[in-house]
Design a protein around this motif. Structure first.
Motif, PDB file in Angstrom:
ATOM      1  N   GLY A   9       0.816  -1.200   0.000  1.00  0.00           N
ATOM      2  CA  GLY A   9       0.000   0.000   0.000  1.00  0.00           C
ATOM      3  C   GLY A   9       0.850   1.251   0.000  1.00  0.00           C
ATOM      4  N   SER A  10       0.277   2.368   0.432  1.00  0.00           N
ATOM      5  CA  SER A  10       1.009   3.630   0.476  1.00  0.00           C
ATOM      6  C   SER A  10       2.271   3.476   1.311  1.00  0.00           C
ATOM      7  N   GLY A  11       3.389   3.926   0.743  1.00  0.00           N
ATOM      8  CA  GLY A  11       4.661   3.815   1.440  1.00  0.00           C
ATOM      9  C   GLY A  11       5.352   2.495   1.259  1.00  0.00           C
ATOM     10  N   PHE A  12       4.708   1.561   0.536  1.00  0.00           N
ATOM     11  CA  PHE A  12       5.280   0.220   0.366  1.00  0.00           C
ATOM     12  C   PHE A  12       5.204  -0.206  -1.097  1.00  0.00           C
ATOM     13  N   ALA A  13       6.040   0.444  -1.906  1.00  0.00           N
ATOM     14  CA  ALA A  13       6.178   0.023  -3.295  1.00  0.00           C
ATOM     15  C   ALA A  13       7.194  -1.100  -3.414  1.00  0.00           C
ATOM     16  N   ALA A  14       7.884  -1.402  -2.316  1.00  0.00           N
ATOM     17  CA  ALA A  14       8.871  -2.483  -2.273  1.00  0.00           C
ATOM     18  C   ALA A  14       9.088  -2.852  -0.809  1.00  0.00           C
ATOM     19  N   LEU A  15       9.793  -3.963  -0.598  1.00  0.00           N
ATOM     20  CA  LEU A  15      10.215  -4.346   0.750  1.00  0.00           C
ATOM     21  C   LEU A  15      11.735  -4.253   0.794  1.00  0.00           C
ATOM     22  N   PRO A  16      12.289  -3.263   1.507  1.00  0.00           N
ATOM     23  CA  PRO A  16      13.735  -3.064   1.522  1.00  0.00           C
ATOM     24  C   PRO A  16      14.478  -4.271   2.086  1.00  0.00           C
ATOM     25  N   ASP A  17      15.666  -4.494   1.525  1.00  0.00           N
ATOM     26  CA  ASP A  17      16.593  -5.508   2.042  1.00  0.00           C
ATOM     27  C   ASP A  17      16.051  -6.928   1.946  1.00  0.00           C
ATOM     28  N   VAL A  18      15.158  -7.160   0.989  1.00  0.00           N
ATOM     29  CA  VAL A  18      14.657  -8.505   0.716  1.00  0.00           C
ATOM     30  C   VAL A  18      15.055  -8.857  -0.718  1.00  0.00           C
ATOM     31  N   GLU A  19      15.559 -10.076  -0.896  1.00  0.00           N
ATOM     32  CA  GLU A  19      16.045 -10.496  -2.208  1.00  0.00           C
ATOM     33  C   GLU A  19      14.923 -10.524  -3.236  1.00  0.00           C
ATOM     34  N   VAL A  20      15.153  -9.882  -4.391  1.00  0.00           N
ATOM     35  CA  VAL A  20      14.221  -9.952  -5.517  1.00  0.00           C
ATOM     36  C   VAL A  20      14.714 -11.063  -6.445  1.00  0.00           C
ATOM     37  N   ALA A  21      13.972 -12.172  -6.473  1.00  0.00           N
ATOM     38  CA  ALA A  21      14.386 -13.322  -7.278  1.00  0.00           C
ATOM     39  C   ALA A  21      13.908 -13.222  -8.716  1.00  0.00           C
ATOM     40  N   HIS A  22      12.796 -12.522  -8.923  1.00  0.00           N
ATOM     41  CA  HIS A  22      12.219 -12.453 -10.276  1.00  0.00           C
ATOM     42  C   HIS A  22      11.228 -11.309 -10.314  1.00  0.00           C
ATOM     43  N   ARG A  23      11.071 -10.725 -11.485  1.00  0.00           N
ATOM     44  CA  ARG A  23      10.048  -9.715 -11.688  1.00  0.00           C
ATOM     45  C   ARG A  23       9.432  -9.900 -13.076  1.00  0.00           C
ATOM     46  N   GLU A  24       8.125  -9.700 -13.178  1.00  0.00           N
ATOM     47  CA  GLU A  24       7.464  -9.885 -14.468  1.00  0.00           C
ATOM     48  C   GLU A  24       6.156  -9.106 -14.525  1.00  0.00           C
ATOM     49  N   TRP A  25       5.810  -8.681 -15.743  1.00  0.00           N
ATOM     50  CA  TRP A  25       4.489  -8.151 -15.989  1.00  0.00           C
ATOM     51  C   TRP A  25       3.572  -9.325 -16.307  1.00  0.00           C
ATOM     52  N   VAL A  26       2.451  -9.404 -15.647  1.00  0.00           N
ATOM     53  CA  VAL A  26       1.506 -10.507 -15.846  1.00  0.00           C
ATOM     54  C   VAL A  26       0.329  -9.988 -16.678  1.00  0.00           C
ATOM     55  N   ASP A  27       0.094 -10.626 -17.809  1.00  0.00           N
ATOM     56  CA  ASP A  27      -1.077 -10.281 -18.628  1.00  0.00           C
ATOM     57  C   ASP A  27      -2.312 -10.933 -18.023  1.00  0.00           C
ATOM     58  N   THR A  28      -3.402 -10.184 -17.938  1.00  0.00           N
ATOM     59  CA  THR A  28      -4.665 -10.737 -17.446  1.00  0.00           C
ATOM     60  C   THR A  28      -5.787 -10.363 -18.403  1.00  0.00           C
ATOM     61  N   PRO A  29      -6.910 -11.068 -18.360  1.00  0.00           N
ATOM     62  CA  PRO A  29      -8.050 -10.695 -19.201  1.00  0.00           C
ATOM     63  C   PRO A  29      -8.642  -9.334 -18.836  1.00  0.00           C
TER      64      PRO A  29
END
Length: 246
Positions: A9-29
């Motif tokens: 939510g607000s103030g949490f566009a990420a979680l600091p100091d946590v490993e990002v293993a993968h990122r992807e855009w997900v297509d949905t209907p």
């Protein structure tokens, strides 16, 4: 046990100091979700993270594509959703910096796409919504807080307003008469869409201001942003305790 997804939510566009293993855009209907879906790792556990307001907090509450966000999580096998929310405090025991795990909602929003079953494909569903926030997942969140030695307010009713403006003092008095303890802008239709997709859904709300009329003076963005920053470490600690126990 299924996958855990966290909606930031607000103030949490990420979680600091946590490993990002993968990122992807997900297509949905239902179109594109608010941002890339992140796969994060902590304590040997993988989980998903999606910021509902976009990576740069550019999407206001009434314009979020809630259907795409929930569908993106469901499509990746998420079964348990913990949604973060910066809220205003109405009840005396829900003041600024308090972390809360509410158990009820009242929806005051309007005009939002609030169901996957809109009749367009001839399919209609009426889901039971007696307990809008999944009791079992709420209990796990509260147990994680207790295990981490954190004092979290259990229960309460979250009133969901349209936004993006804040409420008038008279509106807050109305919400209080209705039984609301907290006020925010994003729990609906997110919660009911999760229910329609068969996902467990719980809220971790953190109070960043007294609601209108509950304290002297105006509600200022400077105060909200300062309290967001002061809540951030506690929210992160609780989420990671939940991940470690998942």
């Amino acid at each position: 046990m299924g996958h855990l997804g966290i909606i930031g939510g607000s103030g949490f566009a990420a979680l600091p100091d946590v490993e990002v293993a993968h990122r992807e855009w997900v297509d949905t209907p239902y179109g594109a979700p608010s941002a890339e879906l992140l796969t994060l790792r902590h304590a040997g556990q993988a989980f998903y993270f999606l910021p509902r307001h976009g990576a740069g907090h550019s999407i206001p509450p009434h314009a979020i594509n809630y259907r795409a966000n929930v569908q993106a999580l469901a499509d990746r096998g998420v079964t348990d959703v913990v949604a973060l929310g910066a809220v205003g405090g109405i009840a005396a025991d829900c003041g600024p910096l308090r972390l809360c795990v509410p158990d009820q909602l009242i929806d005051y929003t309007w005009g939002r796409l609030s169901t996957f079953y809109d009749g367009a494909d001839g399919d209609v569903m009426h889901v039971d919504f007696t307990a809008p926030l999944t009791p079992g997942l709420r209990e796990r969140l509260l147990a994680a807080a207790a295990g981490a030695g954190m004092d979290v307010h259990a229960g309460g009713t979250y009133g969901v307003t349209q936004g993006p403006r804040l409420e008038t003092a008279a509106e807050i008095r109305r919400l209080e008469r209705d039984g609301c303890d907290l006020v925010g802008m994003t729990a609906m239709p997110e919660a009911v869409l999760a229910r329609e997709r068969g996902l467990n859904y719980a809220l971790l709300a953190f109070v960043v201001n007294w609601a209108a009329g509950k304290a002297d003076g105006e509600v200022t963005m400077a105060d909200i942003e300062a309290n967001l920053a002061r809540c951030a470490d506690a929210v992160r600690r609780l989420l990671l305790a939940l991940v470690a126990a998942h």
